[in-house]
Design a protein around this motif. Structure first.
Motif, short mmCIF file in Angstrom:
data_model
loop_
_atom_site.label_atom_id
_atom_site.label_comp_id
_atom_site.label_asym_id
_atom_site.label_seq_id
_atom_site.Cartn_x
_atom_site.Cartn_y
_atom_site.Cartn_z
N GLU A 420 0.83 -1.21 0.00
CA GLU A 420 0.00 0.00 0.00
C GLU A 420 0.87 1.26 0.00
O GLU A 420 0.58 2.23 -0.72
CB GLU A 420 -0.94 -0.02 1.21
N TRP A 421 1.94 1.26 0.78
CA TRP A 421 2.86 2.38 0.76
C TRP A 421 3.56 2.48 -0.60
O TRP A 421 3.91 3.59 -1.05
CB TRP A 421 3.90 2.24 1.87
N GLN A 422 3.78 1.36 -1.23
CA GLN A 422 4.42 1.33 -2.55
C GLN A 422 3.63 2.17 -3.55
O GLN A 422 4.20 2.94 -4.33
CB GLN A 422 4.52 -0.12 -3.01
N VAL A 423 2.32 2.02 -3.54
CA VAL A 423 1.46 2.79 -4.44
C VAL A 423 1.61 4.29 -4.18
O VAL A 423 1.74 5.10 -5.11
CB VAL A 423 -0.02 2.37 -4.27
N VAL A 424 1.64 4.67 -2.91
CA VAL A 424 1.78 6.08 -2.53
C VAL A 424 3.08 6.67 -3.09
O VAL A 424 3.09 7.74 -3.70
CB VAL A 424 1.75 6.23 -0.99
N PHE A 425 4.20 5.97 -2.91
CA PHE A 425 5.49 6.49 -3.33
C PHE A 425 5.66 6.52 -4.85
O PHE A 425 6.28 7.45 -5.40
CB PHE A 425 6.62 5.68 -2.68
N ILE A 426 5.12 5.56 -5.55
CA ILE A 426 5.24 5.55 -7.01
C ILE A 426 4.42 6.68 -7.63
O ILE A 426 4.86 7.34 -8.58
CB ILE A 426 4.82 4.17 -7.57
N ILE A 427 3.24 6.93 -7.09
CA ILE A 427 2.43 8.07 -7.57
C ILE A 427 3.22 9.38 -7.40
O ILE A 427 3.28 10.21 -8.31
CB ILE A 427 1.09 8.15 -6.81
N SER A 428 3.84 9.55 -6.26
CA SER A 428 4.63 10.77 -6.00
C SER A 428 5.80 10.89 -6.96
O SER A 428 6.11 11.99 -7.44
CB SER A 428 5.15 10.76 -4.56
N ALA A 429 6.45 9.79 -7.27
CA ALA A 429 7.60 9.82 -8.17
C ALA A 429 7.20 10.26 -9.58
O ALA A 429 7.88 11.07 -10.22
CB ALA A 429 8.25 8.43 -8.22
N VAL A 430 6.09 9.75 -10.08
CA VAL A 430 5.60 10.12 -11.42
C VAL A 430 5.26 11.61 -11.48
O VAL A 430 5.61 12.32 -12.44
CB VAL A 430 4.38 9.26 -11.81
N ILE A 431 4.60 12.11 -10.45
CA ILE A 431 4.22 13.53 -10.41
C ILE A 431 5.48 14.41 -10.34
O ILE A 431 5.57 15.44 -11.02
CB ILE A 431 3.29 13.78 -9.21
N PHE A 432 6.46 14.02 -9.54
CA PHE A 432 7.74 14.71 -9.46
C PHE A 432 8.33 14.90 -10.87
O PHE A 432 8.77 15.98 -11.25
CB PHE A 432 8.73 13.85 -8.66
N PHE A 433 8.36 13.81 -11.63
CA PHE A 433 9.02 13.81 -12.93
C PHE A 433 8.32 14.72 -13.94
O PHE A 433 8.95 15.54 -14.61
CB PHE A 433 9.06 12.37 -13.49
N LEU A 434 7.01 14.62 -14.04
CA LEU A 434 6.27 15.35 -15.08
C LEU A 434 6.27 16.86 -14.83
O LEU A 434 6.39 17.65 -15.78
CB LEU A 434 4.83 14.82 -15.15
N GLY A 435 6.14 17.28 -13.58
CA GLY A 435 6.12 18.71 -13.29
C GLY A 435 7.42 19.40 -13.67
O GLY A 435 7.41 20.49 -14.24
#
Length: 487
Positions: A420-435
């Motif tokens: 469950e924490w894995q999902v949270v961190f991967i979402i954050s990583a994708v958003i970091f990259f695109l912005g």
């Protein structure tokens, strides 16, 4: 040979103002982020000091507490920019900090009868007061920083973010485990806020000209440096300059800044608010060691902030990179490397504590480059409207910390479940990259045309001239048609 510029004392009033801004961020961040540790201590007394009350709050209720500060925070960003223009940073920041400091003192007295709901209400009110702060910080820097020192002094002031978060994590954990228990977290947060207000009222000044302690040499140096970088007609008081709202809100460089600050806030706030719960749940660490290791990433961030300042100064002085190159390079490092760290972190469990701590430390430490990379871009785009720009940007960036704890509350039903924490961190990583990708493409690091004091006047004159020319054309066409009729 050109004479050397007299910059005044080695440690002048511009440095005092920068240090006071640094401390203001520190004391406000202690009050802002002590909740990450306090909530864990208040719901698990055995991990700290069992002699104090324990509350049976579930994960969603804890998420409400963590996000509630930002419900109020986003409401006063615009107001902070306006109040700073109207009353100056000295009064506005004093009110912001004293209000937050007195409110944090209410928590141990009110939560026993009001539960998590009253804790949320107090943090909403704290957010309302603290929302006034950052627009004032950027406007104050624009007034006090010579152009050649703006990057350095602005970055040094903003290291208060890392220092404040570090102290909120580390000191709060140590205090909660001491004889003071978790109520001591709030007593200390209040005390340091009040002490800062006293120092600020004595030494703070809205402009160099208003300072009682500044030397003539330093005053001349600051004012001449700012005026040399600005058209003569742009140097009138900021209060008298109308805000070109349409030009700002249709500016692509401004929206590039807005987006990158929001996406960086997403990744940073995910770690900031959730590190104590993640370490307690997944890594199975007790509060005392949890507090130490929760604070470690922010110690790295604080140290790295100074490293970034030194490196940026060297690169700019040597002409290796322009300010545009500095901003975009540092922003990319501060966004994309933490994105990779977050993905790696999401695959670790309690058997890999050391590696998890290294990755969390690296992720937060490297992210310190975001201050030079993008946070100071408001002053690049428009020194005259830096406070207003910061108000808009900070509103968007602080909607994000409302959403991230709520997202964690929706995804993480069992805080010991690594997947469950894995999902949270991967979402954050994708958003970091695109912005950051958008910022690289569309971001700009020069004064925009709408920074000019007479921008709206020139715009109106342009419209009037176009209307006049159109009128002449129409009258000539009408005259020609009349002549044709006569013929």
């Amino acid at each position: 040979m050109a004479s050397e510029t007299n910059t005044g004392p080695m440690l002048g009033q511009r440095h005092v103002q920068t240090f006071l801004l640094f401390l203001s961020i520190v004391v406000n961040y202690i009050a802002k982020f002590n909740a990450g540790v306090a909530v864990v201590a208040m719901t698990n007394a055995e991990s700290t000091n069992p002699n104090f009350p324990e509350y049976n709050w579930n994960e969603m209720e804890r998420s409400y507490i963590l996000s509630s500060f930002f419900w109020g925070y986003i409401m006063t960003q615009f107001l902070g920019g306006w109040l700073c223009r109207r009353y100056g940073a000295r009064l506005t920041m004093f009110v912001s900090t004293i209000g937050s400091a007195l409110l944090v003192l209410l928590v141990p007295f009110c939560v026993s009868w009001g539960g998590w709901q009253v804790y949320c209400a107090i943090r909403v009110c704290m957010g309302i007061f603290q929302g006034l702060m950052f627009p004032c910080v950027h406007a104050h820097l624009a007034n006090w920083c010579p152009v050649s020192e703006r990057n350095r002094l602005g970055a040094l002031a903003n290291t208060g973010i890392d220092c404040g978060t570090l102290l909120a994590m580390f000191v709060s954990g140590q205090v909660a485990a001491s004889s003071m228990g978790w109520p001591g977290i709030f007593y200390i947060s209040c005390a340091v806020g009040v002490l800062w207000c006293v120092a600020w009222w004595i030494f703070g000044a809205d402009t160099p000209k208003q300072s009682r302690f500044i030397s003539k040499e330093e005053l001349y140096y600051i004012e001449s440096s700012i005026s040399e970088n600005t058209k003569e007609e742009d140097t009138k008081e900021v209060l008298k300059i109308p805000v070109p709202w349409k030009a700002i809100l249709t500016s692509l460089p401004f929206w590039a800044l807005f987006l990158v600050r929001c996406t960086q806030s997403w990744g940073y706030s995910t770690l900031q608010a959730e590190i104590p719960a993640y370490m307690n749940g997944v890594l199975l660490m007790e509060m005392k060691s949890n507090a130490l290791f929760s604070a470690l990433p922010y110690l790295a961030s604080w140290i790295m902030a100074f490293v970034y300042v030194i490196v940026a100064d060297i690169l700019l002085t040597n002409g290796t990179l322009t300010i545009t190159g500095i901003r975009k390079t540092f922003s990319s490092v501060a966004s994309w490397l933490p994105a990779l760290s977050l993905i790696g972190l999401s695959f670790l469990d309690s058997n890999q504590k050391t590696l998890a701590i290294i990755l969390m430390t690296a992720s937060v430490g490297i992210n310190a480059g975001a201050t030079i990379g993008s946070a100071l871009n408001t002053i690049d785009l428009s020194p005259n409207h830096a406070g207003i720009l910061m108000g808009i940007v900070n509103t968007g960036a602080n909607v994000v910390p409302i959403l991230t704890p709520l997202l964690v509350g929706l995804i993480v039903k069992n805080e010991q479940d690594r997947v469950e924490w894995q999902v949270v961190f991967i979402i954050s990583a994708v958003i970091f990259f695109l912005g950051n990708l958008f910022y690289i493409w569309f971001g700009r690091m020069v004064n925009q045309p709408w920074n000019a004091a007479d921008f709206l006047e020139q715009h109106q004159e342009g419209h009037n001239q176009e209307a006049g020319q159109a009128g002449k054309v129409n009258s000539k066409a009408l005259e020609a048609r009349q002549n044709e009729g006569l013929d």
